[in-house]
Scaffold this motif. Sequence first.
Motif, PDB file in Angstrom:
ATOM      1  N   GLY A 162     -32.303  54.002 -30.524  1.00 22.25           N
ATOM      2  CA  GLY A 162     -30.915  53.682 -30.204  1.00 22.25           C
ATOM      3  C   GLY A 162     -30.684  53.892 -28.720  1.00 22.25           C
ATOM      4  N   PRO A 163     -29.430  53.948 -28.315  1.00 22.76           N
ATOM      5  CA  PRO A 163     -29.138  54.216 -26.904  1.00 22.76           C
ATOM      6  C   PRO A 163     -29.800  55.510 -26.437  1.00 22.76           C
ATOM      7  N   ARG A 164     -30.414  55.460 -25.286  1.00 27.43           N
ATOM      8  CA  ARG A 164     -31.174  56.615 -24.801  1.00 27.43           C
ATOM      9  C   ARG A 164     -30.291  57.847 -24.644  1.00 27.43           C
ATOM     10  N   GLU A 165     -29.041  57.641 -24.243  1.00 24.70           N
ATOM     11  CA  GLU A 165     -28.167  58.803 -24.008  1.00 24.70           C
ATOM     12  C   GLU A 165     -27.924  59.615 -25.280  1.00 24.70           C
ATOM     13  N   GLU A 166     -28.075  58.977 -26.437  1.00 29.24           N
ATOM     14  CA  GLU A 166     -27.900  59.718 -27.683  1.00 29.24           C
ATOM     15  C   GLU A 166     -29.038  60.713 -27.913  1.00 29.24           C
ATOM     16  N   ALA A 167     -30.198  60.418 -27.380  1.00 29.46           N
ATOM     17  CA  ALA A 167     -31.352  61.300 -27.552  1.00 29.46           C
ATOM     18  C   ALA A 167     -31.481  62.319 -26.427  1.00 29.46           C
ATOM     19  N   GLU A 168     -30.719  62.169 -25.361  1.00 35.36           N
ATOM     20  CA  GLU A 168     -30.882  63.047 -24.204  1.00 35.36           C
ATOM     21  C   GLU A 168     -30.578  64.513 -24.496  1.00 35.36           C
ATOM     22  N   PRO A 169     -29.523  64.858 -25.266  1.00 32.82           N
ATOM     23  CA  PRO A 169     -29.293  66.291 -25.529  1.00 32.82           C
ATOM     24  C   PRO A 169     -30.476  66.967 -26.219  1.00 32.82           C
ATOM     25  N   ALA A 170     -31.119  66.266 -27.142  1.00 33.62           N
ATOM     26  CA  ALA A 170     -32.278  66.844 -27.822  1.00 33.62           C
ATOM     27  C   ALA A 170     -33.470  66.959 -26.879  1.00 33.62           C
ATOM     28  N   ALA A 171     -33.635  65.987 -25.980  1.00 34.21           N
ATOM     29  CA  ALA A 171     -34.716  66.058 -25.003  1.00 34.21           C
ATOM     30  C   ALA A 171     -34.524  67.254 -24.075  1.00 34.21           C
ATOM     31  N   ILE A 172     -33.282  67.497 -23.691  1.00 40.12           N
ATOM     32  CA  ILE A 172     -32.964  68.670 -22.873  1.00 40.12           C
ATOM     33  C   ILE A 172     -33.271  69.947 -23.646  1.00 40.12           C
ATOM     34  N   ALA A 173     -32.868  69.974 -24.916  1.00 42.74           N
ATOM     35  CA  ALA A 173     -33.110  71.159 -25.744  1.00 42.74           C
ATOM     36  C   ALA A 173     -34.605  71.423 -25.912  1.00 42.74           C
ATOM     37  N   LEU A 174     -35.392  70.361 -26.047  1.00 43.59           N
ATOM     38  CA  LEU A 174     -36.835  70.538 -26.216  1.00 43.59           C
ATOM     39  C   LEU A 174     -37.446  71.208 -24.980  1.00 43.59           C
ATOM     40  N   GLY A 175     -37.058  70.732 -23.797  1.00 44.80           N
ATOM     41  CA  GLY A 175     -37.553  71.357 -22.580  1.00 44.80           C
ATOM     42  C   GLY A 175     -37.144  72.814 -22.483  1.00 44.80           C
ATOM     43  N   GLU A 176     -35.905  73.119 -22.830  1.00 47.83           N
ATOM     44  CA  GLU A 176     -35.426  74.497 -22.794  1.00 47.83           C
ATOM     45  C   GLU A 176     -36.171  75.372 -23.799  1.00 47.83           C
ATOM     46  N   ALA A 177     -36.375  74.858 -25.002  1.00 48.69           N
ATOM     47  CA  ALA A 177     -37.054  75.648 -26.039  1.00 48.69           C
ATOM     48  C   ALA A 177     -38.474  76.000 -25.611  1.00 48.69           C
ATOM     49  N   PHE A 178     -39.186  75.017 -25.059  1.00 45.50           N
ATOM     50  CA  PHE A 178     -40.545  75.283 -24.591  1.00 45.50           C
ATOM     51  C   PHE A 178     -40.536  76.347 -23.493  1.00 45.50           C
TER      52      PHE A 178
END
Length: 308
Positions: A162-178
């Motif tokens: 879908g729209p990339r911006e919808e996935a951006e919060p999870a991508a940010i969270a993944l980087g933070e979690a790592f």
Amino acid sequence: MSARELGAAGIDDPVARAAYLRCREINASYGRTFFLATRLLTPGRRPSVHALYGFARLADEIVDDTAVGHTPAQRAAALDGLERELKAGLAGEPGRNPVITAVAHTARRYRLAPDLFTDFLASMRLDLRVTEYRDLAALREYMYGSAAVIGLQMLPVFGTVGPREEAEPAAIALGEAFQLTNFLRDIGEDLDRGRLYLPTEELAAFGVDRALLTWCRRTGRADQRVRRALAHLAAYTYSIYRDAKRGVALLEPVSRPCVATALTLYREILDGIVAADYDVLDRRIVVSRQRRLAVALPSLGRAVLARL
């Protein structure tokens, strides 16, 4: 196998091919868990992921270069030089550093916003002058540049349904979690470098400060106050993993096995910290090679099915 990846990615220029191969070597040498996960991507996506990893590693090595004579000012100058070379590469100018050649090629190919690299290097510069963070808000500001933007850089390579911006919060969270997992695992090593990434206010709530952590590191002895503080921060990190996991379904199906595997393996490092009863000041928690393969092999089947 790497030649097939380069061919699948449409990378034919000999200079670019050599540059991407160098990034692949860096990823394989230093990011074994993440490199294993990249094997689950379609071949054409792997070189760009290696390039992004290679650039992050290059900057990190400059920051952590504490050899005799390499002062913070000299390392800051080296980061400035790296940024100038990157900007030239993004503009299409040839460079001498193969990592810059590869990452600039990837950035142009996927139209990555230059601000993502600017924010990353800004956080790298903080490591040269900031030795601790007061609260989670300050730490998350640092992690946006040091980790979250890497998730945002990877997102166009992975692709979304879908729209990339919808996935951006999870991508940010993944980087933070790592990165939070790394901070919990590497407390002792970071203290040796004069840094404390765990927020001091969060630690102080449990009666923990830098002096106590340094004592535990030096003596190899555990402390219940430290255990309680780390348990609190581990629980917070688990919550970030839950936010990140929701984003896997937003990726293109062929990329989901890679990200899901990386998430699982990194979360198992956090599981290992918990299983060790947070006694991590004088040892490093790792996921065994056998366990990494056990997680990755079922994902390989899912990756093949997704491609079909």
